[in-house]
Design an enzyme around this catalytic site. Sequence first.
Site, PDB file in Angstrom:
ATOM      1  N   CYS A   1      84.012 -17.294 -66.915  1.00 17.51           N
ATOM      2  CA  CYS A   1      82.724 -17.887 -66.572  1.00 17.51           C
ATOM      3  C   CYS A   1      81.958 -18.512 -67.743  1.00 17.51           C
ATOM      4  CB  CYS A   1      81.864 -16.848 -65.880  1.00 17.51           C
ATOM      5  SG  CYS A   1      81.921 -15.225 -66.688  1.00 17.51           S
TER       6      CYS A   1
ATOM      7  N   HIS B   1      74.196 -17.559 -68.014  1.00 19.63           N
ATOM      8  CA  HIS B   1      75.406 -17.060 -68.668  1.00 19.63           C
ATOM      9  C   HIS B   1      75.735 -17.706 -70.003  1.00 19.63           C
ATOM     10  CE1 HIS B   1      78.842 -14.440 -66.953  1.00 19.63           C
ATOM     11  NE2 HIS B   1      77.865 -13.740 -67.459  1.00 19.63           N
TER      12      HIS B   1
END
Lengths: 482, 482
Positions: free
Chosen positions: B39, B102
């Site tokens: 990710c 993130h």
Amino acid sequence: MGWGDLGAFGEPSKETPNLDQMASEGMLFLDFYTANPLCSPSRAALLTGRLPVRNGFYTTNAHARNAYTPQDIVGGIPDSELLLPELLKKAGYVNKIIGKWHLGHRPQFHPLKHGFDEWFGSPNCHFGPFDNRVLPNIPVYRDWEMIGRYYEDFKIDLKTGEANLTQIYLQEALDFISKQQASQQPFFLYWAIDATHAPVYASQHFLGTSQRGLYGDAVREIDDSIGKILKHLQKLGISENTFVFFTSDNGAALISAPKQGGSNGRFLCGKQTTFEGGMREPAIAWWPGHIPPGGAMYKLGDIRDTSLSLSLAGLQPPSDRQIDGIDLLPAILQGKLIDRPIFYYRGNEMMAVRVGLYKAHYWTWSNSWEEYSKGIDFCPGQNVSGVTTHTQEEHTTLPLLFHLGRDPGEKYPLSFASDEYQRAMERISIVVQQHKETMVPGVPQLNVCDKAVMNWSPPGCEKLGKCLKPPKSDPKKCFWPH
Amino acid sequence: MGWGDLGAFGEPSKETPNLDQMASEGMLFLDFYTANPLCSPSRAALLTGRLPVRNGFYTTNAHARNAYTPQDIVGGIPDSELLLPELLKKAGYVNKIIGKWHLGHRPQFHPLKHGFDEWFGSPNCHFGPFDNRVLPNIPVYRDWEMIGRYYEDFKIDLKTGEANLTQIYLQEALDFISKQQASQQPFFLYWAIDATHAPVYASQHFLGTSQRGLYGDAVREIDDSIGKILKHLQKLGISENTFVFFTSDNGAALISAPKQGGSNGRFLCGKQTTFEGGMREPAIAWWPGHIPPGGAMYKLGDIRDTSLSLSLAGLQPPSDRQIDGIDLLPAILQGKLIDRPIFYYRGNEMMAVRVGLYKAHYWTWSNSWEEYSKGIDFCPGQNVSGVTTHTQEEHTTLPLLFHLGRDPGEKYPLSFASDEYQRAMERISIVVQQHKETMVPGVPQLNVCDKAVMNWSPPGCEKLGKCLKPPKSDPKKCFWPH
């Protein structure tokens, strides 16, 4: 051809525009099965509507073995079986088979003795022999007589993969359709091409056109041909009077992949096995003006059902025998959900059953260690511990259970201790019990082999000077390794 | 979400009607990749247009390890990196991120310090901790300040899988779009929902609606939401002025499958790996009136490229740094073929490269024997001998070569002795040599972890009485097992 060969089913290079369009104009079946993971039994089921274990297209020579009709097979489709064209004939249909018959090549099994009016094609598959000396090459028939043999008269270049057979079969189809339209007679055309069977071939125009190699070239040519057939129906103005169904007789042969074999997408293993890759098939129904476009539904159908679209012809299925197939038309036309069991047989054994989204394996087997050690692998790159077994493993007391919705690839068996397992197996056990209690197997047709019955001297060979002398009869049990 | 989760890519139950329609109205990419099988690095590449090894989103703590931004990560997106929203701002765009950021959660990495004007979502993923005592729960921000935490204020029921987060994120998106349309200002919306990440969740309306279990429910809700966003653009009359791109940041996590993880279709392995299942992604471009409908083409694009559709805003990419991404617009609008190398990195190592239809593996690794023996399996049901290795295997002198056209599943390595191997490797070697010679790695950001930097007291916590006391700083090398 495998489920995963269709662009609509995720083939990464999406090279089947005509089939994909056929699906978008018609109905794409998401849960459609063959009746067997091998050609001959699957085709026998297609034309009889009956499981191979009933119509005799199986063997009892050994436990749970796939069998088909090689050149030396003694058996074939019994006269007692009623085939779709025989039934359709009663409603005035003219029936033609183009391509591979595969229900027996001895005179009594000839397709024109089983309801077909015309035939152009071969009784057996086009693979070997290739020299016509030690063993006869496979004959190609027009109606009652052979007109040549594969490799001799109908060339397949094993080096380049070039052959124009699909083009010949396409032209036959277009001509037959034109003729029927002109004569205003209803027709049933069984277009049974086999270019995707190893040795794979394509005509010159398609060679090298696919990202997928020669196999992809063959798929492209089939796809293109189907597009041409559909367009022909439209051009003749009979598309709204013509029901077209596309499917395959077994999953892609992964032993021939990737150069000579296709893809079963995310499904486990391939041809010869009762995992999803062996028996889940691409299937499309097309009938403009009747089937609403763009349908893609969860319906449990199988290849036996296609033979029972008899209602199209206003006919009833025969009532004197067990018919496994059902009438798919309500599902196709009115979107009615079909949720019925699918039985996965290998020879004389029910290996697995699907009920709803659950699939229970009562026996598992890929192939023997002996074969596997020689490099014959029906599940290359796929090994599910305890599932893709190399010995015939019995699970009848505690079947392996998969949920095909969450796990279409059969990679995560449910825990035997789970409530879900208990609930699902209760339901499945009843289905299996009923199936087994009412099962009356037919006389097995695929037990005896004899070199004397090969295509040495098919009818018509005299005219061509192509008669060969058969050896002395020496019937033996056929050897079925898988 | 994985490649195989899309109906258009052969998910057997075809439960993504909105994404499939988006594809049929726009362009479906058949060969689209993430820049990393995990990710954070993938998202860093998306927003910078640069490989993680250049933008710093990698680790050198051990060889070829995947790294991301857990709560205790010290690093994040460097100020020196130019993010897509920073560039778009110069052209008058208003930029919003909804969902998972993130790219670092410490103050200097806040998305509003890196070009975004608005934020609703979380800095880290919503998985654990779940009690906010030993470790802080992940905060949810509105712009500069937190407004609550997952599990405490934004419920995710771990037993039933119920959470209405996707609905909240959807409403945020619709409101933002409406506001921008009303103010006539151009906008960039980064809708980074994460319902398909374990623990998977769906809102009450979608629970139990999929054949695929909870994971399928989550996919259905995302699919439905995307349909609503596209319809909203159409209703507001701005669909022809709005370019929409859908993709995923890594392949499906097969360790969570089948109940909490998706499908990579026929591709090998999944998230965390540099096999196709880890990095080939669903990708759809949609722009009515500009992108011709129904396009589905072989084009090598990757997630770095999406950030470089700067030409949409009339901008040039920055010239003071190496940009790996390219402008996808000519490919999308004029169907120009892109055929450029794809590099598959795991941490600091180029594991593989794709050139045309060939993919060469210079290193192979699924995960360690130690992890594997504990049941952590990135390739369940898939074992390709010598390929899905459980030790890091070097093949730099004789790379493993696959032809992804014939063999998208990476199951049949080409023979080292074949002419095809020789020819392909000659071409690939030049590409790899050029790539390595010009590679200047960035300073690795994902090496140091410290519990003191976790989300103990995010801005805004005082108002909510949700400030927690951090422990003493104790920076350590992060441990990256994969």
